[in-house]
Design an enzyme around this catalytic site. Sequence first.
Site, PDB file in Angstrom:
ATOM      1  N   SER A   1       0.949  -1.410   0.114  1.00 20.98           N
ATOM      2  CA  SER A   1       0.001  -0.100   0.023  1.00 20.98           C
ATOM      3  C   SER A   1       0.847   1.362  -0.082  1.00 20.98           C
ATOM      4  CB  SER A   1      -0.838  -0.174   1.475  1.00 20.98           C
ATOM      5  OG  SER A   1       0.007   0.152   2.519  1.00 20.98           O
TER       6      SER A   1
ATOM      7  N   HIS B   1     -12.268  -4.883  -1.860  1.00 21.07           N
ATOM      8  CA  HIS B   1     -11.316  -4.374  -0.619  1.00 21.07           C
ATOM      9  C   HIS B   1     -11.881  -4.301   0.672  1.00 21.07           C
ATOM     10  CE1 HIS B   1      -8.375  -2.103  -3.336  1.00 21.07           C
ATOM     11  NE2 HIS B   1      -8.914  -2.896  -4.257  1.00 21.07           N
ATOM     12  N   GLY B   2     -11.275  -3.862   1.438  1.00 21.77           N
ATOM     13  CA  GLY B   2     -11.754  -4.006   2.954  1.00 21.77           C
ATOM     14  C   GLY B   2     -12.518  -5.068   3.345  1.00 21.77           C
TER      15      GLY B   2
ATOM     16  N   THR C   1      -6.085  -5.562   7.610  1.00 24.77           N
ATOM     17  CA  THR C   1      -6.474  -5.391   9.055  1.00 24.77           C
ATOM     18  C   THR C   1      -6.328  -6.708   9.741  1.00 24.77           C
ATOM     19  OG1 THR C   1      -7.822  -3.651   8.383  1.00 24.77           O
ATOM     20  CG2 THR C   1      -8.214  -4.145  10.623  1.00 24.77           C
TER      21      THR C   1
ATOM     22  N   GLU D   1     -10.359   1.261  -9.649  1.00 26.16           N
ATOM     23  CA  GLU D   1     -11.575   1.276  -8.700  1.00 26.16           C
ATOM     24  C   GLU D   1     -12.537   2.163  -9.528  1.00 26.16           C
ATOM     25  OE1 GLU D   1     -10.394   1.799  -4.477  1.00 26.16           O
ATOM     26  OE2 GLU D   1     -12.255   3.124  -4.515  1.00 26.16           O
TER      27      GLU D   1
ATOM     28  N   ASP E   1      -0.982  -1.702  -4.201  1.00 29.45           N
ATOM     29  CA  ASP E   1      -2.421  -1.486  -3.920  1.00 29.45           C
ATOM     30  C   ASP E   1      -2.668   0.049  -3.741  1.00 29.45           C
ATOM     31  OD1 ASP E   1      -4.734  -2.092  -2.750  1.00 29.45           O
ATOM     32  OD2 ASP E   1      -3.936  -2.074  -0.663  1.00 29.45           O
ATOM     33  N   HIS E   2      -3.816   0.446  -4.396  1.00 29.12           N
ATOM     34  CA  HIS E   2      -4.004   1.917  -4.489  1.00 29.12           C
ATOM     35  C   HIS E   2      -3.148   2.932  -4.899  1.00 29.12           C
ATOM     36  CE1 HIS E   2      -8.284   1.679  -2.479  1.00 29.12           C
ATOM     37  NE2 HIS E   2      -7.530   0.716  -1.809  1.00 29.12           N
TER      38      HIS E   2
ATOM     39  N   SER F   1     -11.488  -7.453   5.672  1.00 30.83           N
ATOM     40  CA  SER F   1     -11.173  -7.916   7.014  1.00 30.83           C
ATOM     41  C   SER F   1     -12.409  -7.653   7.712  1.00 30.83           C
ATOM     42  CB  SER F   1      -9.880  -7.027   7.687  1.00 30.83           C
ATOM     43  OG  SER F   1      -8.594  -7.308   6.919  1.00 30.83           O
TER      44      SER F   1
HETATM   45 ZN   LIG Z   1      -8.246  -0.926  -0.833  1.00 23.67          ZN
END
Ligand SMILES: [Zn+2]
Length: 285
Positions: free
Chosen positions: A49, A207-208, A232, A133, A81-82, A210
């Site tokens: 990231s 994404h996200g 996370t 994205e 990532d991103h 966790s």
């Molecule tokens: Zn993400």
Amino acid sequence: MLVTGKELLLDAQKNKYAVGAFNINNMEIVQAIVSAAEELDSPVIIQASQGGLKYAGVEYIAALGKLAGRNSRVPIALHLDHGTDFDQVMQCIRHGFTSVMIDGSRFPLEENIAFTKRVVEIAHAVGVTVEAELGKIGGTEDHITVSEKDATFTDPEEARRFAEETGVDYLAIAVGTAHGVYKGEPKLDYDRISEIREVVDIPLVLHGSSGVPTESLQKAIPLGICKINIDTDIRAAFANAVGDFVRANPDEIDPRKILSPATAAMKEKIMEKMHIFGSVGKAWK
Ligand SMILES: [Zn+2]
């Protein structure tokens, strides 16, 4: 072996499982991921990231990732990532990343298309595959924060147009997940995933993830989710293990002894995810 993200995700798409994409910041996390993947014969994506690159530097991250890929008997993709800007993406490609995300989700549609397309053209020319994205995923990931009111779900028709015009290889969609720790239980919009999948034939990315219940993830995968990002949960496994060890052994000063239980805890968490994602036994070489 080091492969592109596309190679991994097309197989996942065809066989209806998801490849875990785990964030790396140091050697121990890389070792935990690779060791989990090899033990379970699973393909895997290791990704860095913005915060990871800032912490370790692109050269260290690239060296760790490339070594992991080269020495491993399971296929591994090294992914950004991103990615926020053109220069950073180029730098990662130059250092040997096999997959990059360019995140233009902060722009209006037309600009996001133009921004993404420029990266796709150059990345493809050198054999690197690209994630983008569309829609805005809420929450905080390292230095990027999207407030709840600014988070917007991905529109299927826009997704169709976006995929077609940019030539992107896989697409992160906003369907109810958020980065960071959840306050309540996240609710995924399964109908939206299906609607997007009906008009977009490239692998979709969540994404996200966790803290998203296992049943929700397992319901989303057959609908077209092929890459699932986890950060996370690994951080928590790391921090808890280090905390427990230090509390139990306050006089220990050897970093290897302090970090070994953390590596083992991260590996266990990653293996648990690989079982949930259905990627166990799917390493194809
Ligand atoms: Zn993400």
